[in-house]
Design a protein around this motif. Structure first.
Motif, PDB file in Angstrom:
ATOM      1  N   UNK B  63       0.898  -1.268   0.015  1.00 22.73           N
ATOM      2  CA  UNK B  63       0.021   0.037   0.074  1.00 22.73           C
ATOM      3  C   UNK B  63       0.948   1.260  -0.080  1.00 22.73           C
ATOM      4  N   UNK B  64       1.960   1.176   0.770  1.00 26.72           N
ATOM      5  CA  UNK B  64       2.950   2.298   0.682  1.00 26.72           C
ATOM      6  C   UNK B  64       3.323   2.511  -0.717  1.00 26.72           C
ATOM      7  N   UNK B  65       3.903   1.559  -1.205  1.00 28.84           N
ATOM      8  CA  UNK B  65       4.399   1.557  -2.854  1.00 28.84           C
ATOM      9  C   UNK B  65       3.528   2.154  -3.522  1.00 28.84           C
ATOM     10  N   UNK B  66       2.155   1.789  -3.454  1.00 26.96           N
ATOM     11  CA  UNK B  66       1.213   2.191  -4.326  1.00 26.96           C
ATOM     12  C   UNK B  66       1.040   3.811  -4.131  1.00 26.96           C
ATOM     13  N   UNK B  67       1.024   4.168  -2.864  1.00 24.74           N
ATOM     14  CA  UNK B  67       0.818   5.611  -2.578  1.00 24.74           C
ATOM     15  C   UNK B  67       2.287   6.383  -3.049  1.00 24.74           C
ATOM     16  N   UNK B  68       3.333   5.625  -3.008  1.00 25.98           N
ATOM     17  CA  UNK B  68       4.390   6.545  -3.522  1.00 25.98           C
ATOM     18  C   UNK B  68       4.453   6.663  -4.809  1.00 25.98           C
ATOM     19  N   UNK B  69       3.951   5.364  -5.527  1.00 25.43           N
ATOM     20  CA  UNK B  69       3.560   5.563  -7.174  1.00 25.43           C
ATOM     21  C   UNK B  69       2.656   6.742  -7.510  1.00 25.43           C
ATOM     22  N   UNK B  70       1.489   6.881  -6.830  1.00 23.57           N
ATOM     23  CA  UNK B  70       0.786   7.993  -7.271  1.00 23.57           C
ATOM     24  C   UNK B  70       1.388   9.203  -6.926  1.00 23.57           C
ATOM     25  N   UNK B  71       2.147   9.529  -6.137  1.00 24.38           N
ATOM     26  CA  UNK B  71       2.819  10.822  -5.877  1.00 24.38           C
ATOM     27  C   UNK B  71       3.998  11.289  -6.873  1.00 24.38           C
ATOM     28  N   UNK B  72       4.439  10.061  -7.414  1.00 23.08           N
ATOM     29  CA  UNK B  72       5.504  10.349  -8.222  1.00 23.08           C
ATOM     30  C   UNK B  72       5.131  10.474  -9.790  1.00 23.08           C
ATOM     31  N   UNK B  73       3.764   9.851 -10.227  1.00 23.35           N
ATOM     32  CA  UNK B  73       3.618   9.983 -11.586  1.00 23.35           C
ATOM     33  C   UNK B  73       3.238  11.348 -11.950  1.00 23.35           C
ATOM     34  N   UNK B  74       2.415  12.392 -11.260  1.00 25.10           N
ATOM     35  CA  UNK B  74       2.443  13.541 -11.652  1.00 25.10           C
ATOM     36  C   UNK B  74       3.332  14.281 -12.124  1.00 25.10           C
ATOM     37  N   UNK B  75       4.668  14.384 -11.485  1.00 24.76           N
ATOM     38  CA  UNK B  75       5.646  15.154 -11.704  1.00 24.76           C
ATOM     39  C   UNK B  75       6.342  14.771 -13.019  1.00 24.76           C
ATOM     40  N   UNK B  76       6.472  13.262 -13.126  1.00 26.98           N
ATOM     41  CA  UNK B  76       7.017  12.496 -14.185  1.00 26.98           C
ATOM     42  C   UNK B  76       6.139  12.738 -15.403  1.00 26.98           C
ATOM     43  N   UNK B  77       4.983  12.806 -15.398  1.00 25.86           N
ATOM     44  CA  UNK B  77       3.927  13.248 -16.613  1.00 25.86           C
ATOM     45  C   UNK B  77       4.382  14.665 -16.819  1.00 25.86           C
ATOM     46  N   UNK B  78       4.423  15.150 -16.093  1.00 24.73           N
ATOM     47  CA  UNK B  78       4.791  16.854 -16.262  1.00 24.73           C
ATOM     48  C   UNK B  78       6.202  17.074 -16.825  1.00 24.73           C
ATOM     49  N   UNK B  79       7.089  16.395 -16.495  1.00 20.86           N
ATOM     50  CA  UNK B  79       8.544  16.297 -16.839  1.00 20.86           C
ATOM     51  C   UNK B  79       8.424  15.889 -18.448  1.00 20.86           C
ATOM     52  N   UNK B  80       7.928  14.818 -18.657  1.00 24.82           N
ATOM     53  CA  UNK B  80       7.798  14.181 -19.950  1.00 24.82           C
ATOM     54  C   UNK B  80       7.164  15.220 -21.039  1.00 24.82           C
ATOM     55  N   UNK B  81       5.964  15.802 -20.615  1.00 23.88           N
ATOM     56  CA  UNK B  81       5.355  16.579 -21.460  1.00 23.88           C
ATOM     57  C   UNK B  81       6.135  17.965 -21.518  1.00 23.88           C
ATOM     58  N   UNK B  82       6.764  18.380 -20.695  1.00 25.06           N
ATOM     59  CA  UNK B  82       7.674  19.543 -20.849  1.00 25.06           C
ATOM     60  C   UNK B  82       8.872  19.333 -22.011  1.00 25.06           C
ATOM     61  N   UNK B  83       9.488  18.166 -21.803  1.00 22.70           N
ATOM     62  CA  UNK B  83      10.753  17.766 -22.673  1.00 22.70           C
ATOM     63  C   UNK B  83       9.894  17.759 -24.160  1.00 22.70           C
ATOM     64  N   UNK B  84       8.798  17.165 -24.374  1.00 26.43           N
ATOM     65  CA  UNK B  84       8.248  17.225 -25.711  1.00 26.43           C
ATOM     66  C   UNK B  84       7.738  18.579 -26.360  1.00 26.43           C
ATOM     67  N   UNK B  85       7.794  19.548 -25.439  1.00 27.57           N
ATOM     68  CA  UNK B  85       7.245  20.707 -25.950  1.00 27.57           C
ATOM     69  C   UNK B  85       8.187  21.808 -26.104  1.00 27.57           C
ATOM     70  N   UNK B  86       9.400  21.450 -25.603  1.00 28.52           N
ATOM     71  CA  UNK B  86      10.485  22.333 -25.351  1.00 28.52           C
ATOM     72  C   UNK B  86      11.000  23.158 -26.640  1.00 28.52           C
ATOM     73  N   UNK B  87      10.647  22.579 -27.764  1.00 28.57           N
ATOM     74  CA  UNK B  87      10.955  23.273 -29.178  1.00 28.57           C
ATOM     75  C   UNK B  87      10.116  24.661 -29.306  1.00 28.57           C
ATOM     76  N   UNK B  88       8.741  24.303 -28.966  1.00 22.68           N
ATOM     77  CA  UNK B  88       7.745  25.430 -29.012  1.00 22.68           C
ATOM     78  C   UNK B  88       7.557  26.404 -27.855  1.00 22.68           C
ATOM     79  N   UNK B  89       8.207  26.031 -26.716  1.00 25.34           N
ATOM     80  CA  UNK B  89       8.032  26.724 -25.509  1.00 25.34           C
ATOM     81  C   UNK B  89       9.307  26.299 -24.629  1.00 25.34           C
ATOM     82  N   UNK B  90      10.466  27.037 -24.895  1.00 25.69           N
ATOM     83  CA  UNK B  90      11.701  26.697 -24.383  1.00 25.69           C
ATOM     84  C   UNK B  90      11.664  26.863 -22.798  1.00 25.69           C
ATOM     85  N   UNK B  91      11.001  27.482 -22.252  1.00 24.95           N
ATOM     86  CA  UNK B  91      10.920  27.784 -20.734  1.00 24.95           C
ATOM     87  C   UNK B  91      10.363  26.548 -20.149  1.00 24.95           C
ATOM     88  N   UNK B  92       9.626  25.642 -20.807  1.00 19.58           N
ATOM     89  CA  UNK B  92       9.075  24.430 -20.068  1.00 19.58           C
ATOM     90  C   UNK B  92       9.942  23.611 -19.418  1.00 19.58           C
TER      91      UNK B  92
END
Lengths: 234, 113
Positions: B63-92
């Motif tokens: 259960x603790x591992x599940x909670x840690x996964x839930x808390x890690x996922x949103x920042x990871x998704x944000x990082x992935x998305x920001x790397x993908x758009x760096x050409x159009x939005x360099x500050x991302x």
């Protein structure tokens, strides 16, 4: 229910855990933050796939809301519980007022982007998340719609995406402090995630006037209970 | 590809990560809930408790591992998305890295204070 009425999950979950399940207020906040993060994961997957998340603005908004949530969750032990009840009650009254008025959403962008006031609002929304365990969705969507100028549906999708990082930032602080009851948080996250995913998949929140009015009344009732509890702790 | 198509393509990558993490977290919660029993031992820190419980194969660790996964996922998704758009939005990318740094610092401060 939170996703269905567009107010997020924490507004309902914190009072439910605190008054119905008898948990301490701060423990309820910790559990709620985990549930909000799970709600964001389930809901934003669908909004991301539909292209309803404005990622450049989400990344900017997130920085300020995570900053606010981190500071608030670190400083929250210094704040006595009594005032927290009053702040939560004020937030409930604000949410209830939004439900009551049910202003029709506009799909077209409203005006040009205003970064400085938007970022300040993002910081404030994150601070409330870290203090009260709410996602800040009732504040984020109007800010993204009215100040950042996003169409309403994109503002709602972007808000759900942003909530995840904001709630995660505050949750980690509660998590390492041992203020999160793991069994309760895991089950709350499962329920919130499934519910939010279902509502996002159905694709709309309810606009039924009677239901919204009844829900606004329900929020008013919870606000009064919160005020009563706050007064009892003064 | 127009801007809406590219926005959806960026979103899909982040969404796929969130779906995968969400599914694993759900599975851990269900298995963990079935396994959880008994009182929680008094150990030094919550993270150490979870690691020890996880090593012992207990539900609480899952259960603790599940909670840690839930808390890690949103920042990871944000990082992935920001790397993908760096050409159009360099500050991302800088903004996303700053956000995760703030998140990390707040965890360190919470441990220290």
């Amino acid at each position: 229910m939170g996703a269905l009425f567009g107010v997020g999950g924490g507004v309902l979950l914190v009072p439910a855990l605190s008054f119905l399940a008898g948990m301490e207020f701060r423990q309820a906040i910790g559990v709620s933050l985990v549930a909000v993060a799970a709600m964001s994961i389930a809901g934003s997957t669908i909004f991301l796939r539909r292209g309803l998340v404005h990622i450049p603005i989400a990344v900017e908004f997130q920085f300020f809301s995570v900053l606010g949530a981190s500071l608030a969750s670190i400083l929250s032990p210094l704040i006595p519980e009594g005032p927290l009840y009053f702040v939560f009650a004020t937030l409930l009254l604000f949410a209830g007022n939004q439900m009551w008025r049910a202003t029709p959403a506009r799909e077209e962008p409203t005006r040009e982007v205003r970064h400085a006031p938007g970022n300040l609002a993002a910081f404030g929304s994150g601070t409330l998340s870290g203090l009260l365990g709410v996602g800040g969705g009732i504040l984020n969507t109007p800010v993204l719609h009215l100040i950042f100028g996003l169409p309403f549906r994109v503002a709602a999708g972007t808000s759900i995406f942003v909530l995840g990082s904001t709630a995660a930032a505050a949750s980690w602080v509660f998590f390492v402090r041992g203020s999160i009851l793991i069994e309760v948080a895991a089950l709350a996250a499962l329920g919130a995630g499934l519910g939010s995913g279902l509502v996002a998949w159905i694709g709309h929140r309810t606009e039924h006037a009677g239901l919204r009015t009844a829900f606004a009344g329900f929020l008013l009732l919870i606000a009064l209970v919160m005020i009563w509890n706050g007064l009892a702790r003064l | 590809m127009d801007s809406r198509d590219s926005r959806i393509a960026v979103g899909r990558r982040a969404a796929n990560l969130l779906i995968a993490v969400g599914a694993i977290a759900c599975a851990l919660v269900i298995v963990g809930t079935l396994l959880v029993r008994g009182a929680v031992p008094e150990l030094p820190t919550p993270i150490e408790t979870i690691l020890l419980e996880l090593r012992a194969g207990s539900g609480l660790g899952l259960l603790g591992a599940a909670i840690a996964l839930v808390l890690v996922a949103p920042p990871c998704a944000m990082l992935i998305a920001s790397v993908e758009i760096k050409q159009t939005y360099p500050r991302a990318v800088w903004l996303a890295l700053s956000t995760t740094t703030v998140l990390g610092l707040s965890i360190v401060l919470a441990v220290l204070l």
